[in-house]
Design a protein around this motif. Structure first.
Motif, short mmCIF file in Angstrom:
data_model
loop_
_atom_site.label_atom_id
_atom_site.label_comp_id
_atom_site.label_asym_id
_atom_site.label_seq_id
_atom_site.Cartn_x
_atom_site.Cartn_y
_atom_site.Cartn_z
N THR A 297 0.83 -1.20 0.00
CA THR A 297 0.00 0.00 0.00
C THR A 297 0.86 1.25 0.00
O THR A 297 0.33 2.35 0.16
CB THR A 297 -0.94 0.01 1.22
OG1 THR A 297 -0.16 -0.10 2.41
CG2 THR A 297 -1.95 -1.11 1.14
N TRP B 135 -2.28 0.54 -3.91
CA TRP B 135 -2.19 1.77 -3.12
C TRP B 135 -3.17 2.85 -3.57
O TRP B 135 -3.23 3.92 -2.96
CB TRP B 135 -0.76 2.33 -3.18
CG TRP B 135 -0.18 2.37 -4.56
CD1 TRP B 135 0.63 1.42 -5.12
CD2 TRP B 135 -0.36 3.38 -5.56
NE1 TRP B 135 0.96 1.79 -6.42
CE2 TRP B 135 0.36 3.00 -6.71
CE3 TRP B 135 -1.07 4.58 -5.60
CZ2 TRP B 135 0.41 3.75 -7.87
CZ3 TRP B 135 -1.03 5.34 -6.77
CH2 TRP B 135 -0.29 4.93 -7.88
N HIS C 172 -5.46 4.68 -1.09
CA HIS C 172 -4.68 5.43 -0.10
C HIS C 172 -4.25 6.78 -0.65
O HIS C 172 -4.02 7.72 0.12
CB HIS C 172 -3.45 4.62 0.33
CG HIS C 172 -3.78 3.38 1.08
ND1 HIS C 172 -3.96 3.37 2.44
CD2 HIS C 172 -3.97 2.12 0.65
CE1 HIS C 172 -4.27 2.14 2.82
NE2 HIS C 172 -4.28 1.36 1.75
#
Length: 150
Positions: A2, A128, A131
């Motif tokens: 992530t 990712w 995020h």
């Protein structure tokens, strides 16, 4: 994984600057006056947010289109169809004056986040992705909200 790639994070945060600048010039009259005089009236207040916001929604349509290329069949067709929504939203929904246009852009970015989540859940976006997208969307929506209430 992530961890957001550094370049993606930096460029995304830099991409939020026009929204933050637009909100700041709405909240601080002296900053708006300086910006209007120094860089021009198109680059302050709701004007920069609206123009740049429409560009970014269109850009994000291209990003989602790219994600759709990572699959095939009906999932790809769905992805391609969904990917054009942000650009069409920007095109059709940014008229009617600065407050209505700002409100519509705000909803457009919330809708874009839902599309980001769908492409991410389908495994088409990088691990990712959310995020990165969630915090920048919060920033953009908050800045556009200033244009609606200021």
């Amino acid at each position: 994984m992530t961890d957001i790639p550094r370049s993606a994070l930096i460029l995304t945060l830099a991409g939020a600057i026009p929204f933050v600048w637009g909100a700041a010039t709405l909240l601080v009259p002296a900053l708006e006056a300086w910006g209007r005089t120094t860089i021009g009236p198109r680059f302050v207040g709701p004007y920069i947010q609206l123009y740049y916001g429409a560009i970014i929604l269109s850009f994000m349509s291209g990003v989602l289109w790219g994600f759709a290329t990572r699959t095939s069949g009906s999932r790809a067709a769905t992805g391609y169809a969904l990917s054009v929504i942000p650009a069409l939203w920007a095109f059709f929904m940014t008229g009617g004056g600065p407050v209505a246009a700002n409100m519509n852009l705000l909803f457009g970015f919330i809708g874009l986040l839902a599309l980001d989540a769908a492409f991410w859940r389908w495994g088409l976006a990088p691990p990712w992705w959310m995020h990165l997208r969630l915090p920048v969307t919060v920033i953009v929506v908050a800045c556009l909200a200033v244009g609606v209430i200021a």
